[in-house]
Scaffold this active site. Sequence first.
Site, PDB file in Angstrom:
ATOM      1  N   ASP A 100       1.183  -1.083  -0.123  1.00 21.10           N
ATOM      2  CA  ASP A 100      -0.088  -0.105   0.180  1.00 21.10           C
ATOM      3  C   ASP A 100       1.009   1.197   0.038  1.00 21.10           C
ATOM      4  O   ASP A 100       1.743   1.448   0.976  1.00 21.10           O
ATOM      5  CB  ASP A 100      -0.873   0.140   1.212  1.00 21.10           C
ATOM      6  CG  ASP A 100      -1.801   1.137   1.338  1.00 21.10           C
ATOM      7  OD1 ASP A 100      -3.125   0.668   1.468  1.00 21.10           O
ATOM      8  OD2 ASP A 100      -1.697   2.284   0.863  1.00 21.10           O
ATOM      9  N   ASP A 191      -3.416   1.955  -5.470  1.00 27.37           N
ATOM     10  CA  ASP A 191      -2.118   2.000  -4.940  1.00 27.37           C
ATOM     11  C   ASP A 191      -2.004   0.809  -4.040  1.00 27.37           C
ATOM     12  O   ASP A 191      -1.124   0.984  -3.069  1.00 27.37           O
ATOM     13  CB  ASP A 191      -1.929   3.340  -4.000  1.00 27.37           C
ATOM     14  CG  ASP A 191      -2.712   3.267  -2.606  1.00 27.37           C
ATOM     15  OD1 ASP A 191      -3.635   2.587  -2.499  1.00 27.37           O
ATOM     16  OD2 ASP A 191      -2.067   3.777  -1.613  1.00 27.37           O
ATOM     17  N   GLU A 192      -2.586  -0.199  -4.359  1.00 26.93           N
ATOM     18  CA  GLU A 192      -2.670  -1.166  -3.402  1.00 26.93           C
ATOM     19  C   GLU A 192      -2.929  -2.381  -3.908  1.00 26.93           C
ATOM     20  O   GLU A 192      -3.611  -2.750  -5.109  1.00 26.93           O
ATOM     21  CB  GLU A 192      -3.971  -1.211  -2.354  1.00 26.93           C
ATOM     22  CG  GLU A 192      -4.174  -1.831  -1.288  1.00 26.93           C
ATOM     23  CD  GLU A 192      -5.449  -1.641  -0.437  1.00 26.93           C
ATOM     24  OE1 GLU A 192      -6.047  -0.636  -0.492  1.00 26.93           O
ATOM     25  OE2 GLU A 192      -5.864  -2.506   0.393  1.00 26.93           O
TER      26      GLU A 192
HETATM   27  P1  TTP Z   1      -4.949   4.950   0.675  1.00 26.45           P
HETATM   28  O1  TTP Z   1      -4.009   4.019   0.791  1.00 26.45           O
HETATM   29  O2  TTP Z   1      -6.158   4.758   2.090  1.00 26.45           O
HETATM   30  O3  TTP Z   1      -4.350   6.490   1.448  1.00 26.45           O
HETATM   31  P2  TTP Z   1      -3.031   6.983   1.051  1.00 26.45           P
HETATM   32  O4  TTP Z   1      -2.019   6.054   0.307  1.00 26.45           O
HETATM   33  O5  TTP Z   1      -3.130   8.451   0.653  1.00 26.45           O
HETATM   34  O6  TTP Z   1      -2.161   7.056   2.546  1.00 26.45           O
HETATM   35  P3  TTP Z   1      -1.492   6.014   3.397  1.00 26.45           P
HETATM   36  O7  TTP Z   1      -0.005   6.312   3.397  1.00 26.45           O
HETATM   37  O8  TTP Z   1      -2.220   6.260   4.726  1.00 26.45           O
HETATM   38  O9  TTP Z   1      -1.687   4.557   2.624  1.00 26.45           O
HETATM   39  O10 TTP Z   1      -5.705   5.487  -0.229  1.00 26.45           O
HETATM   40  C1  TTP Z   1      -4.955   5.390  -1.556  1.00 26.45           C
HETATM   41  C2  TTP Z   1      -5.451   6.664  -2.329  1.00 26.45           C
HETATM   42  O11 TTP Z   1      -6.823   6.557  -2.809  1.00 26.45           O
HETATM   43  C3  TTP Z   1      -5.075   7.977  -1.822  1.00 26.45           C
HETATM   44  O12 TTP Z   1      -3.753   8.506  -2.176  1.00 26.45           O
HETATM   45  C4  TTP Z   1      -6.313   8.866  -2.538  1.00 26.45           C
HETATM   46  C5  TTP Z   1      -7.436   7.921  -2.880  1.00 26.45           C
HETATM   47  N1  TTP Z   1      -8.481   7.970  -1.745  1.00 26.45           N
HETATM   48  C6  TTP Z   1      -9.688   8.624  -2.026  1.00 26.45           C
HETATM   49  O13 TTP Z   1      -9.529   9.193  -3.249  1.00 26.45           O
HETATM   50  N2  TTP Z   1     -10.684   9.038  -0.952  1.00 26.45           N
HETATM   51  C7  TTP Z   1     -10.331   8.220   0.270  1.00 26.45           C
HETATM   52  O14 TTP Z   1     -11.343   8.471   1.065  1.00 26.45           O
HETATM   53  C8  TTP Z   1      -9.258   7.264   0.556  1.00 26.45           C
HETATM   54  C9  TTP Z   1      -8.995   6.820   1.800  1.00 26.45           C
HETATM   55  C10 TTP Z   1      -8.293   7.437  -0.339  1.00 26.45           C
HETATM   56 MG    MG Z   2      -1.738   4.028   0.380  1.00 27.30          MG
END
Ligand code: TTP
Ligand code: MG
Length: 423
Positions: A100, A191-192
Amino acid sequence: SDNTKEGFLSRMALNDNKAGMEGLDRDKINKIIMETSKGSRFYENELKKEQQVNQRIEKMMLQKAQITEQQLKKAQAQVERVALELERSRDLTRVIVHVDMDAFYAAVEMRDCPELKDKPMAVGSMSMLSTSNYHARKFGVRAAMPGFIAKKLCPNLVIVPPNFDKYRAVSDEIREIFADYDPHFQPVSLDEAYLDFTDHLEKRQSWPEIMFYYDSIAPFTLLGIAPNMMLAKVCSDKNKPNGQYVLPSTREAVMDFVQALPVRKVSGIGKVSEKMLNALGISSCSHLAQQMALLSLLFSETSWHHFMQVSLGLGSTYIPRHEERKSMSTERTFKELSKVEEQLSLCRELCEDLAEDMKKEDLKGKTVTLKLKNVNFEVKTRALTLQYAVATADEIFAVAKDLLKMEIENESPQPLRLRLMGN
Ligand code: TTP
Ligand code: MG
């Protein structure tokens, strides 16, 4: 009333279940969130959802009060039987990796504009943020928070509008690397992904030394490594940002890890389940195990079976192959979209994106689902299952368009006021 105020607080309050948000001044942040959001549509909708959850909890507590000793005893016996059965299915032979990316959209924007690196920044708009960098998180600014609230929490916050094509291109690059390690990896979002490293690790044993220099996953330090998908997902969040966590493949290590785990950290246990469990005095997975008989009487079979798997540290060890994938989707959030022509052209665009993604994985689908969120944050999904599988943008749009038109007619003579569309 005081009741609604408290209800508001628990739902609107800072949700700090996100990496980089530990040790914040919650009281101060909550006061600002509360003052800024009162009266907004976002607030009204959160309030409504909060009341629904409170009603569910009340109902559950009434039900709990009716449970007899005898019922509980019987449930306990059944719970123990199921636990034994599940225990027999435990598989510790796979090495599952969950990846992630850290602050994904924000990280891409910082790469392209390095001045942003040292500033608190977020991606999104004044009405909604998609994510924030780790500087911004120190102020309580996070994904799914309206930008106007974030600006109150952090007046110097830089808000960058999203650029999905860019995020998709980066995601494609990352996925190519994943495929080197597991050609059948399962992408979850841009991203995952989940990967099964077992075969790769075996192959590595016979690698000549030089091969390790070409190991492309080395820069990806945000891994969670564990014996199953449920645990790997929790692990990848543990040392964020820029860290990894390895959970050894022994029953003992898994059970110790799970005992101390807050239920909210488990994928699939969200805000609502957490609140219901809290009402029963359950906050960690060890409580979950202790209260399993009660849970089996209050929750659906699917739910308590899931709770039990979690409390035993069990999860899937088999990553479904692409061909077996159940669904694929894409969606877009915006401020407001009320014109029919604009809605149809966005729908068309989404169908094209989806068709492109499906082509890459050589997928077809029989059910087309349209997801809509209106300006009051009410979510609707409409689906149609066909006799034959479709894959091209035209084919998908032919169905999605009809679903959308039906919704537009339902709403008329009022316009359909959308803030999210997906399919
Ligand atoms: P996440 O992996 O939840 O968040 P992140 O990568 O920004 O941060 P972290 O370091 O905690 O992993 O989500 C991945 C992407 O998905 C994020 O960059 C933007 C998008 N996203 C949204 O558009 N709306 C949301 O509510 C969330 C949680 C994520
Ligand atoms: Mg993330």
